[in-house]
Motif scaffolding. Structure first.
Motif, PDB file in Angstrom:
ATOM      1  N   LYS A  20       0.734  -1.000  -0.151  1.00 20.23           N
ATOM      2  CA  LYS A  20      -0.026   0.217   0.096  1.00 20.23           C
ATOM      3  C   LYS A  20       0.984   1.099   0.067  1.00 20.23           C
ATOM      4  O   LYS A  20       0.813   2.088   0.787  1.00 20.23           O
ATOM      5  N   LEU A  41      -0.201   4.866   0.044  1.00 15.91           N
ATOM      6  CA  LEU A  41      -0.731   5.541   1.154  1.00 15.91           C
ATOM      7  C   LEU A  41       0.628   6.521   1.682  1.00 15.91           C
ATOM      8  O   LEU A  41       0.253   7.596   2.306  1.00 15.91           O
ATOM      9  N   ARG A  94     -10.845  -6.767   4.437  1.00 17.93           N
ATOM     10  CA  ARG A  94      -9.628  -5.937   4.175  1.00 17.93           C
ATOM     11  C   ARG A  94     -10.111  -4.433   3.857  1.00 17.93           C
ATOM     12  O   ARG A  94     -11.087  -4.188   3.845  1.00 17.93           O
ATOM     13  N   THR A  95      -9.006  -3.797   3.502  1.00 19.28           N
ATOM     14  CA  THR A  95      -9.300  -2.218   3.443  1.00 19.28           C
ATOM     15  C   THR A  95      -8.692  -1.930   2.110  1.00 19.28           C
ATOM     16  O   THR A  95      -7.686  -2.618   1.253  1.00 19.28           O
ATOM     17  N   TYR A 111     -12.327   1.090   4.524  1.00 21.81           N
ATOM     18  CA  TYR A 111     -11.423   1.938   3.838  1.00 21.81           C
ATOM     19  C   TYR A 111     -10.258   2.269   4.463  1.00 21.81           C
ATOM     20  O   TYR A 111     -10.120   2.523   5.822  1.00 21.81           O
ATOM     21  N   ASP A 112      -9.148   2.201   3.630  1.00 18.44           N
ATOM     22  CA  ASP A 112      -8.046   2.941   4.021  1.00 18.44           C
ATOM     23  C   ASP A 112      -7.913   4.587   4.086  1.00 18.44           C
ATOM     24  O   ASP A 112      -8.738   5.225   3.516  1.00 18.44           O
ATOM     25  N   CYS A 157      -1.315   7.184   7.692  1.00 18.32           N
ATOM     26  CA  CYS A 157      -1.066   6.266   6.535  1.00 18.32           C
ATOM     27  C   CYS A 157       0.144   5.430   6.636  1.00 18.32           C
ATOM     28  O   CYS A 157       0.114   4.221   6.395  1.00 18.32           O
ATOM     29  N   THR A 189      -0.612   2.524   8.931  1.00 16.61           N
ATOM     30  CA  THR A 189      -1.518   1.679   8.223  1.00 16.61           C
ATOM     31  C   THR A 189      -0.348   0.600   7.140  1.00 16.61           C
ATOM     32  O   THR A 189      -0.770  -0.616   7.196  1.00 16.61           O
ATOM     33  N   TRP A 243       0.158  -3.602   7.532  1.00 18.12           N
ATOM     34  CA  TRP A 243      -0.188  -4.411   6.106  1.00 18.12           C
ATOM     35  C   TRP A 243       1.061  -5.149   5.576  1.00 18.12           C
ATOM     36  O   TRP A 243       1.083  -6.328   5.225  1.00 18.12           O
TER      37      TRP A 243
END
Length: 273
Positions: A55, A58, A222-223, A238-239, A250, A253, A257
């Motif tokens: 991700k 982000l 999941r996101t 949602y992320d 972020c 996050t 992950w």
């Protein structure tokens, strides 16, 4: 009617499992992406993958903006429809002559997504060639049964678990070279790999995993980020969206992950079924 792809290209994606190449960023814009990334790399102590891997859109507001590029989303919409989630993005960097590679694998191995109407888009920040380790695919392999992956955790393998499909006949493999700023697309279940960089410059790119809102994750909720259209299914949390580069919310996050994706307790698709 398709927005960017031809009907023939749409058919090729679903029949062959991939299509390439497509123009997106200018060479100047791609070089600016490289410079921004390398400026960040100069500020950290250690491998960028320890900080920004899963991700990674982000981490940088400018990168999330690229994920919304009209040419990218128009191409994706032509394949999966107008309601689009961005699930993952991953940096794929190979330094000059460093021996890093990506073994034969399926993106779908650990995602647990249903149905598999999922597109992986690969955007080049530098030229990607057979000599510097561009992607190669086995045409039509997305129609094969789910493949079991051996988890090698090889330090030179860019995959999180070093997951690899062994015993393949890859004599029919097709290379997908790209110019800086171009992108390719392949099906989530398509078998693909890339060799080491044998040149004196870096090979840099990013993959984005897009899916229609009708797809759900069978492992757990999941996101993702809604990048186009509407989400009437609400299968995904949602992320957070980056307010600015290296937004701490972020970055937390991303840290979560990175560890979750490499968790050996998450079963691979072939075994889970």
């Amino acid at each position: 009617m398709p927005k960017l792809l031809t009907t023939k290209q749409v058919d090729q994606f679903w029949d062959e499992g991939y299509i390439s190449p497509f123009d997106c960023l200018s060479s100047k814009e791609a070089l600016e992406c490289r410079r921004k990334i390398e400026t960040y790399e100069a500020s950290i102590d250690g491998n960028i993958s320890n900080y920004v891997r899963i991700k990674c859109h982000l981490a940088f507001k400018w990168l999330e903006d690229i994920a919304h590029h009209p040419k990218i989303l128009d191409a994706v919409e032509d394949l999966i429809g107008p309601d689009i989630l961005l699930y993952l993005s991953t940096f794929w960097f190979k330094d000059a002559n460093d021996g890093k590679f990506v073994s034969w694998h399926q993106d779908s191995a650990y995602y647990g997504l249903d149905p598999h109407d999922v597109v992986t888009l690969w955007l080049a920040f530098t030229d990607a060639t057979p000599e510097n380790g561009c992607m190669k695919v086995l045409p039509r392999s997305h129609k094969w049964p789910d493949q079991e992956h051996e988890e090698t955790y090889d330090k030179n393998n860019l995959l999180a678990r070093g997951q690899t499909i062994t015993g393949l006949d890859d004599s029919s493999a097709e290379y997908m070279p790209l110019k800086a700023g171009q992108f390719s697309m392949h099906h989530e279940r398509q078998l693909h790999a890339s060799g080491p960089n044998l040149t004196n410059d870096r090979r840099m790119g990013i993959s984005f995993t897009f899916l229609p809102t009708r797809v759900k994750c069978l492992l757990e909720k999941r996101t993702a980020i809604l990048v186009r259209g509407n989400d009437t299914y609400h299968y995904w949390d949602y992320d957070p969206k980056p307010r600015y580069d290296l937004d701490p919310v972020c970055m937390d996050t991303i840290k979560h992950w990175i560890s979750a994706y490499a968790d050996p307790q998450i079963p691979q698709e072939a075994i889970r079924k």
